[in-house]
Structure formats: C-alpha cells, structure tokens
Design an enzyme around this catalytic site. Structure first.
Site, mmCIF file in Angstrom:
data_model
loop_
_atom_site.group_PDB
_atom_site.id
_atom_site.type_symbol
_atom_site.label_atom_id
_atom_site.label_comp_id
_atom_site.label_asym_id
_atom_site.label_seq_id
_atom_site.Cartn_x
_atom_site.Cartn_y
_atom_site.Cartn_z
ATOM 1 N N HIS A 65 0.858 -1.344 -0.030
ATOM 2 C CA HIS A 65 0.062 -0.046 -0.220
ATOM 3 C C HIS A 65 1.017 1.163 0.031
ATOM 4 O O HIS A 65 2.106 1.377 0.530
ATOM 5 C CB HIS A 65 -0.948 0.074 1.360
ATOM 6 N N GLU A 67 0.757 4.126 1.822
ATOM 7 C CA GLU A 67 1.068 4.311 3.038
ATOM 8 C C GLU A 67 2.401 3.571 3.627
ATOM 9 O O GLU A 67 3.237 4.143 4.255
ATOM 10 C CB GLU A 67 -0.001 4.270 3.958
ATOM 11 N N CYS A 95 -6.450 2.336 5.518
ATOM 12 C CA CYS A 95 -7.149 0.899 5.776
ATOM 13 C C CYS A 95 -6.646 0.549 7.435
ATOM 14 O O CYS A 95 -5.702 1.339 7.787
ATOM 15 C CB CYS A 95 -7.066 -0.126 4.716
ATOM 16 N N CYS A 98 -2.724 -0.054 7.513
ATOM 17 C CA CYS A 98 -2.084 1.014 7.351
ATOM 18 C C CYS A 98 -2.113 1.771 8.695
ATOM 19 O O CYS A 98 -1.115 2.613 9.286
ATOM 20 C CB CYS A 98 -2.538 2.015 6.168
#
Length: 171
Positions: A65, A67, A95, A98
C-alpha cells in the site's frame, strides 16, 4: 490582528493542499501502472522525506500500500522507526493495516482526501488513530482536495470496468 490570523490559516491550508497535490501525483503514477491510484507523502518539519504509491499488483504483495511504502522510505530517510514530528498525506483514508503502521511508527498527523466507507480506519468504518486504548493517538484531517482524490479513484474504476467488460468473450 484577525487579518494576520486569516493569512496564516490560508498559508497553512495552501501548504496542506500543496502536499496533497504531491500525493495526487503519486496516485497518478499508480494509475498509469494499472494500480489502484492511491498516493502518499510523509513530511517532517516542512521537508518531504518520502513519497510512494500503491504497488500491490506490481509487487504481487498485499502489503504494498502507498502508506506502508511511504512509511518504510521515511524510516530509512529518518534513520529509525520513530516518525515523530511527521505528517502523512494520503489521497484515500488509510485501511486498518495502514492505520496500524501509522500508530506503530508514531506519525503525529494524517491528512487524507477521500473517505473509504468500506475499509477506512480513520473515522469511516473504524477509528484506530484516535482510540484512547492505544499508546499513541494521531491528529486526523479529512477531506483535503477530496473532489480530486475521489475523481481519480472513480476514473480508475470506470476504466477498469470498461476494460473488463471489453475483454469478456462474446456470448
């Protein structure tokens, strides 16, 4: 005096939007690679120390991801895992995975554009970042350049649906 206060607020807001524009540039890179267009930027004391975009398909990794990739780069840049005095700018609400990394890295503030009602862990579905049961809480600012952040996501999924529809065998 109030006039100066308004000027300071406008300057700070344009700075926040400037960093979000950098995150949007990262999201555009993801879009061009066929990745879900999410971009992230980590800033410490006015300096960008990391930028990243989603690479889940490219890296064939559930954890790639934007992040997490930005946090990893920021840790390398900072020379340690504690990212105090930092702000994470991200185009879409983080999410749970993260959000956990944000807490663990001690990021002070998260600024995001679009909410994620299906997986958002910064206020939409859950709010990990401000749960007092954790040993660290994070300041959250939502809705920065929300229209732009939402638009790139919608464009990506519209294109994906169109591509998938066109690749179906004729019946």
């Amino acid at each position: 005096m109030e006039k100066n206060g308004n000027h300071l607020e406008q300057t700070q807001q344009s700075e926040v939007e400037g960093y979000m524009c950098l995150a949007l540039q990262e999201a555009e890179k993801a879009f061009q690679r066929g990745e879900v267009p999410i971009g992230a930027v980590v800033v410490r004391r006015g300096e960008v120390i990391a930028k990243a975009h989603n690479l889940r398909e490219t890296n064939k990794s559930a954890t790639a991801h934007a992040e997490l990739l930005a946090i990893e780069e920021a840790c390398r840049t900072a020379g340690g895992w504690r990212l105090t005095d930092t702000t994470l700018y991200v185009t879409v609400e983080p999410c749970p995975m993260c959000a956990g990394a944000i807490l663990q890295s001690r990021i002070d503030r998260v600024v995001f554009g679009a909410t994620d009602p299906k997986a958002g862990a910064c206020g939409s579905l859950l709010n990990f970042l401000q749960d007092p049961r954790f040993n660290h809480q994070v300041v959250i600012e939502a809705g920065v350049l929300e229209e732009e952040c939402t638009a790139i996501m919608k464009a990506f999924f519209r294109q994906l649906r169109s591509t998938n529809k066109n690749s179906l065998p004729n019946q």
